[in-house]
Design an enzyme around this catalytic site. Structure first.
Site, mmCIF file in Angstrom:
data_model
loop_
_atom_site.group_PDB
_atom_site.id
_atom_site.type_symbol
_atom_site.label_atom_id
_atom_site.label_comp_id
_atom_site.label_asym_id
_atom_site.label_seq_id
_atom_site.Cartn_x
_atom_site.Cartn_y
_atom_site.Cartn_z
ATOM 1 N N LYS A 210 0.829 -1.205 0.000
ATOM 2 C CA LYS A 210 0.000 0.000 0.000
ATOM 3 C C LYS A 210 0.866 1.259 0.000
ATOM 4 O O LYS A 210 0.630 2.211 -0.759
ATOM 5 C CB LYS A 210 -0.915 -0.013 1.217
ATOM 6 C CG LYS A 210 -1.615 1.304 1.526
ATOM 7 C CD LYS A 210 -2.614 1.683 0.463
ATOM 8 C CE LYS A 210 -3.402 2.905 0.897
ATOM 9 N NZ LYS A 210 -4.336 3.370 -0.143
ATOM 10 N N CYS B 68 -3.831 9.838 0.505
ATOM 11 C CA CYS B 68 -2.921 8.718 0.234
ATOM 12 C C CYS B 68 -1.545 9.172 -0.232
ATOM 13 O O CYS B 68 -0.554 9.022 0.476
ATOM 14 C CB CYS B 68 -3.533 7.784 -0.819
ATOM 15 S SG CYS B 68 -4.914 6.803 -0.206
#
Length: 404
Positions: free
Chosen positions: A204, A258
């Site tokens: 991720k 993110c």
């Protein structure tokens, strides 16, 4: 105590769409959020965030009785943790929300339950949470299935990508990975890639850090081209004609929950090794500062030339085109910095994807472009593509709105 099949802790930009998707597959979901207003809104079949198709999915799931929200968890078979992981100190990841969410369900966990963390987390978080659970409930040691499965969705297309994107699933052991994959297979059509928890956590972070580094290269090019008197957009377009070159488009920085955040999760734990990752963050943060300084310079040049202050249109506040999400937005930072340095100037703040803002008084984008002396494009929203702009306007285009 009543029981549900899934408890979803965190009903924000990822948690609520995921809960609605699971519920739309006729799976009983009990959503948990500490904000009572959020809970009440969802239980009315309404939503508190903007995301295409989410309103219909939530309304249907609530109406059919498969989705309910509350401020506390209940007994279930599957627990998903989808809460924020903010920073503390100097860009150090804070997993206290994940820990708090875990503590909230520890008393009701039972043998055979599946516990999944989806929150973006530092490497090793899943192992830490496993140890936390077993320290509180030693009788459950090795009797739970614990895994990490990060989201990888694009705001504005979340409901589609939750279903069709591949997922990386990493358990604390092979059995946990398998059980978690079987759970996601019930509502995900993309491929499910099995690994271990640490690799899934790192995956991720690496995905978004890679994007950040690529954007930093484009932003660095834009700084060099500005000083060299070269059109950045033309240069990148020509360079991309090479069969093995794909340079991204520069902007006014990098934002969102993110790409602007995840690289710090790596850099905080591996500061000596993450040289490029850390440098990319510095470049992208500096680009926002540079843009604000360019506006200040243009404003002062106008004052010297015309003997009066210019009116300025700041076009866009979201962190990327065509969404309403302002989290970590460089455009918002630039607007705040410019206004802070000039409280008495005339400014037109534009964000076509939201109707109001608690800090900025918003203007219509057509009116702003028509009225302002200096037009600053911060976000490449589709509304700006076909604007008719008078030839006497001074234009600062930091996102390529006029170069497509």
């Amino acid at each position: 105590m009543t029981q549900s099949e899934v408890v979803m802790i965190g009903l924000g930009y990822i948690g609520l769409p995921t809960a609605a998707l699971i519920a739309s597959n006729n799976i009983q979901v009990h959503g948990v959020d500490i904000n009572q207003t959020v809970v009440d809104t969802i239980n009315k079949g309404q939503i508190h965030i903007i995301e295409p198709e989410l309103d219909v999915a939530v309304a249907n799931a609530v109406k059919m009785g498969y989705l309910k929200a509350a401020t506390t968890p209940i007994i279930a078979k599957n627990y998903l943790i989808v809460v924020p992981t903010p920073f503390k100190g100097k860009n150090e990841p804070d997993i206290s929300f994940v820990e708090a969410a875990t503590m909230g369900v520890i008393p009701i966990l039972k043998e055979g339950d599946l516990f999944i963390i989806e929150s973006t987390s530092p490497i090793g978080t899943t192992e830490k949470i496993k140890n936390l659970i077993y320290s509180e409930r030693p009788e459950l040691k090795d009797l739970l299935h614990i895994a990490y499965c990060p989201e990888r969705v694009l705001p504005g297309n979340v409901m589609h990508e939750l279903v069709h994107n591949d997922r990386v699933i990493g358990g604390i052991d092979e059995k946990s990975t398998l059980i978690a994959a079987q759970f996601y297979a019930r509502f995900v059509k993309g491929k499910l890639h099995h690994t271990n928890a640490k690799t899934a956590e790192m995956c991720k972070l690496v995905e978004n850090s890679s994007r950040d580094v690529q954007i930093a290269f484009a932003n660095e090019l834009s700084l060099i081209c500005d000083k060299a008197g070269i059109n950045t957009w033309e240069l990148i377009n020509l360079a991309n004609k090479h069969p093995r070159v794909t340079i991204l488009q520069p902007g006014c920085g990098v934002g969102g929950h993110c790409i602007a955040v995840d690289p710090y999760f790596i850099a905080a734990d591996y500061p000596l090794e993450s040289k490029i990752i850390s440098a990319a963050r510095e470049v992208n943060n500096y680009k926002s500062f540079w843009c604000a300084e360019k506006v200040q310079t243009a404003k002062l040049a106008y004052e010297l030339k015309y003997g009066k202050k210019p009116s300025i249109a700041l076009m866009g506040l979201a962190f990327k085109p065509n969404i309403d999400d302002l989290r970590e937005s460089p455009a918002k930072y630039i607007a705040q910095k410019i206004l802070h340095n000039d409280n008495n100037g005339e400014y037109f703040i534009v964000e076509p994807n939201i109707s109001e803002h608690k800090v900025f008084k918003l203007s219509n984008y057509i009116e702003a472009a028509s009225s302002a002396d200096i037009i600053v494009f911060l976000v490449n929203h589709k509304e700006f593509k076909n604007l008719e702009i008078a030839s006497d306007k001074i234009i600062l285009d930091f996102c390529g709105s006029l170069n497509e």
